[in-house]
Design an enzyme around this catalytic site. Structure first.
Site, PDB file in Angstrom:
ATOM      1  CB  CYS A 172       8.223  -0.655  -3.066  1.00 13.49           C
ATOM      2  SG  CYS A 172       6.484  -0.990  -3.326  1.00 13.49           S
TER       3      CYS A 172
HETATM    4  N1  LIG Z   1       2.920  -4.047  -2.031  1.00 15.78           N
HETATM    5  C1  LIG Z   1       3.177  -2.781  -1.851  1.00 15.78           C
HETATM    6  O1  LIG Z   1       3.441  -2.343  -0.747  1.00 15.78           O
HETATM    7  C2  LIG Z   1       3.129  -1.805  -3.000  1.00 15.78           C
HETATM    8  C3  LIG Z   1       3.048  -0.446  -2.723  1.00 15.78           C
HETATM    9  C4  LIG Z   1       2.977   0.454  -3.759  1.00 15.78           C
HETATM   10  C5  LIG Z   1       3.029  -0.004  -5.068  1.00 15.78           C
HETATM   11  N2  LIG Z   1       3.133  -1.328  -5.326  1.00 15.78           N
HETATM   12  C6  LIG Z   1       3.148  -1.753  -6.733  1.00 15.78           C
HETATM   13  O2  LIG Z   1       1.844  -2.215  -7.069  1.00 15.78           O
HETATM   14  C7  LIG Z   1       1.925  -3.285  -8.001  1.00 15.78           C
HETATM   15  C8  LIG Z   1       1.205  -4.499  -7.446  1.00 15.78           C
HETATM   16  O3  LIG Z   1       1.879  -4.936  -6.287  1.00 15.78           O
HETATM   17  P1  LIG Z   1       1.219  -5.886  -5.216  1.00 15.78           P
HETATM   18  O4  LIG Z   1       2.090  -5.803  -4.023  1.00 15.78           O
HETATM   19  O5  LIG Z   1      -0.234  -5.597  -5.068  1.00 15.78           O
HETATM   20  O6  LIG Z   1       1.382  -7.310  -5.942  1.00 15.78           O
HETATM   21  P2  LIG Z   1       0.731  -8.691  -5.464  1.00 15.78           P
HETATM   22  O7  LIG Z   1       1.644  -9.740  -5.955  1.00 15.78           O
HETATM   23  O8  LIG Z   1       0.367  -8.633  -4.030  1.00 15.78           O
HETATM   24  O9  LIG Z   1      -0.642  -8.753  -6.276  1.00 15.78           O
HETATM   25  C9  LIG Z   1      -0.684  -8.814  -7.656  1.00 15.78           C
HETATM   26  C10 LIG Z   1      -1.888  -9.642  -8.070  1.00 15.78           C
HETATM   27  O10 LIG Z   1      -1.978  -9.565  -9.478  1.00 15.78           O
HETATM   28  C11 LIG Z   1      -2.365 -10.836  -9.960  1.00 15.78           C
HETATM   29  N3  LIG Z   1      -2.026 -10.912 -11.380  1.00 15.78           N
HETATM   30  C12 LIG Z   1      -0.835 -11.155 -11.952  1.00 15.78           C
HETATM   31  N4  LIG Z   1      -0.933 -11.088 -13.289  1.00 15.78           N
HETATM   32  C13 LIG Z   1      -2.210 -10.796 -13.574  1.00 15.78           C
HETATM   33  C14 LIG Z   1      -2.925 -10.592 -14.770  1.00 15.78           C
HETATM   34  N5  LIG Z   1      -2.318 -10.650 -15.957  1.00 15.78           N
HETATM   35  N6  LIG Z   1      -4.229 -10.328 -14.678  1.00 15.78           N
HETATM   36  C15 LIG Z   1      -4.858 -10.261 -13.488  1.00 15.78           C
HETATM   37  N7  LIG Z   1      -4.237 -10.428 -12.314  1.00 15.78           N
HETATM   38  C16 LIG Z   1      -2.926 -10.695 -12.367  1.00 15.78           C
HETATM   39  C17 LIG Z   1      -1.644 -11.807  -9.075  1.00 15.78           C
HETATM   40  O11 LIG Z   1      -2.236 -13.084  -9.119  1.00 15.78           O
HETATM   41  C18 LIG Z   1      -1.769 -11.119  -7.719  1.00 15.78           C
HETATM   42  O12 LIG Z   1      -2.923 -11.541  -7.026  1.00 15.78           O
HETATM   43  C19 LIG Z   1       3.410  -3.494  -8.258  1.00 15.78           C
HETATM   44  O13 LIG Z   1       3.788  -2.758  -9.374  1.00 15.78           O
HETATM   45  C20 LIG Z   1       4.059  -2.925  -7.033  1.00 15.78           C
HETATM   46  O14 LIG Z   1       5.382  -2.489  -7.285  1.00 15.78           O
HETATM   47  C21 LIG Z   1       3.162  -2.247  -4.327  1.00 15.78           C
END
Ligand SMILES: NC(=O)c1ccc[n+]([C@@H]2O[C@H](COP(=O)([O-])OP(=O)(O)OC[C@H]3O[C@@H](n4cnc5c(N)ncnc54)[C@H](O)[C@@H]3O)[C@@H](O)[C@H]2O)c1
Length: 473
Positions: A274
């Protein structure tokens, strides 16, 4: 009955199938909260191993235990699939896919585009779609809305579209998905009403805002705020280093002011999915509008320089013992980007290791949460944290301050310690009265340090100014 009323009624009776697109750090905890609230959840991910693991009861996300997953599976409220067409079964769909940066630090919204395409193929009347991924203002309206409306269905009438940023803080024992207030902005007033009603059973506090752009910008403001303030704390660390002042003492004392000051700590640099990334989404958007976001750029510059700053401190510390970085053994303590989690993404530890290796050091690491990792084709494996490993290292660099590490052992056995997090002194009774005697690895009282640099082992230290400064940090 109008589509909005149908969904409101379903939410009230918990007769909702919630689709989650992307079952990672954000999607999986959200799926658990929605299932715990009484909904059935269908998780969709493109990774077969993630789906197979979840359907077998194995969580790959540290904030979700196997027991939590098992409980919702046994209740028949959670199932994972790689079949995107099954999203047609869902009444509501939350999209939680990654939003990284491209090589040139521009937003990479390709995952949002791909997920929107999958949802579009499954879209039917009486569905609500929510984007949760962090992104620049305008994404929901400019990218998702036209794609979804190209099906002939009308937003606010046939289907509902909103943006609701995920604020989850992995590893935070107090604030999790359920009790972190959730901001929601809809494309139309009915989109907002429907999505708030759908989330309401699972989230304690909802914060409705007037548009999707407001909701998108809220998330970017929050993370830019952190980046800028961490940048200021890091600059203060550099300032204090040059002045020979203890930056932690300055910050802790400033934080006693009960108003008008908020504590941020310096460290090895930014990490995670982030804070190092999100501000670039806003900077990019503003560049397109001919505006340069100066705070964002400056904070990014300062924070990015911190790994090099700390590697320089390692060089200085070794130099005091007439050693060069080349040929020295350095033990990096902690590689996750923050404490008590296993997430390596954008971790400054990776830069620190790379810089040390480039300068010829032999680098080992210990991290209780990261048994091994691969970077640039090289496999690294965590070494056990023993008196022996510590004593064998010419220098120990504390990069991540995991709670479970025995810092007393590190303090006793480390020959030379560069502490980027103030982990050695934090939580100790004599907060500012203890210093590490670099010659004997023993404690030195603050008074002794100031007067004569004599440690309790009786050896005069008389460190050069640089030595004293590095001890302060
Ligand atoms: N990790 C954090 O602490 C956090 C906190 C707040 C917001 N975010 C935001 O949330 C969003 C997700 O982050 P995350 O950390 O969960 O990511 P992550 O990489 O942990 O998980 C994302 C998942 O999405 C899947 N994926 C990718 N493309 C896909 C598709 N087309 N269809 C279905 N699944 C698909 C991946 O295989 C993966 O399992 C990002 O925008 C991030 O900036 C993350």
């Amino acid at each position: 009955m109008a589509a909005a009323d149908q969904l409101l009624k379903k939410a009230e009776s918990r007769d909702v199938l919630f689709g989650i697109v992307g079952l990672g750090y954000v999607g999986l905890p959200l799926a658990v909260e929605l299932a715990n609230a009484g909904y059935r959840v269908l998780g969709f991910d493109v990774l077969q191993r993630v789906v197979t693991g979840l359907n077998a009861g194995h969580s790959h996300v540290k904030d979700v235990s196997d027991a939590q997953l098992e409980a919702i599976r046994r209740a028949g409220r959670f199932e994972a699939t790689t079949d995107g067409s099954r999203l047609r079964e869902a009444d509501a769909i939350s999209i939680c896919v990654p939003t990284p940066l491209s090589k040139f630090k521009d937003p990479d919204v390709s995952y949002i585009v791909a997920a929107t395409e999958t949802v579009k193929k499954a879209l039917r009347p009486v569905q609500a779609i929510v984007l949760e991924s962090t992104t620049y203002p305008g994404t929901t309206r400019e990218i998702m809305l036209p794609a979804l409306e190209s099906t002939g269905l009308k937003v606010g009438k046939d289907f509902f579209l909103a943006f609701s940023p995920e604020r989850v803080d992995p590893g935070n024992p107090v604030y999790q998905t359920r009790n972190t207030p959730k901001v929601v902005g809809g494309i139309t007033p009915d989109c907002l009403r429907v999505v708030c009603a759908l989330y309401q059973p699972a989230i304690e506090t909802l914060v409705p805002v007037s548009t999707t752009e407001v909701a998108e910008l809220v998330k970017l403001l929050e993370n830019t705020f952190r980046s800028v303030n961490i940048g200021l704390a890091n600059e203060m660390a550099i300032v204090c280093d040059k002045l020979g002042v203890d930056v932690w003492e300055v910050i802790d004392a400033a934080a006693t002011k009960p108003f008008g000051f908020m504590k941020f700590s310096p460290g090895p640099g930014l990490g995670g999915h982030c804070i190092p990334i999100d501000p670039h989404y806003l900077a990019w958007k503003m560049r397109g509008l001919n505006y340069k976001t100066r705070f964002i750029d400056l904070a990014g510059e300062l924070n990015t320089e911190m790994p090099a700053f700390w590697v320089h401190k390692v060089g200085e510390a070794l130099n005091q013992h007439s050693k060069a970085v080349r040929g020295s053994t350095v033990l990096v303590l902690g590689v996750a980007y923050k404490k008590d989690i296993d997430d390596l993404r954008e971790s400054p530890a990776l830069d620190i290791i790379k810089l040390l290796e480039q300068q010829g050091a032999t680098v080992a690491y210990h991290d209780p949460y990261v048994p091994e990792f691969e970077e640039d084709g090289h496999r690294h494996a965590s070494v056990p944290l023993t008196a022996n490993t510590l004593a064998r290292a010419d220098c120990v660099v504390i990069v991540t301050d995991h709670s479970s590490v025995d810092y007393e052992l590190v303090r006793r056995q480390g020959r030379m310690i560069v502490d980027t997090r103030n982990a050695l002194r934090r939580g100790k009774g004599h907060r500012y009265r203890e210093r590490v005697c670099r010659a004997g690895g023993r404690r030195l009282s603050g008074g002794d340090w100031e007067r004569s640099h004599l440690c309790r082992c009786g050896r005069a230290e008389n460190p050069p100014v640089a030595a004293k400064r590095s001890a302060h940090l």
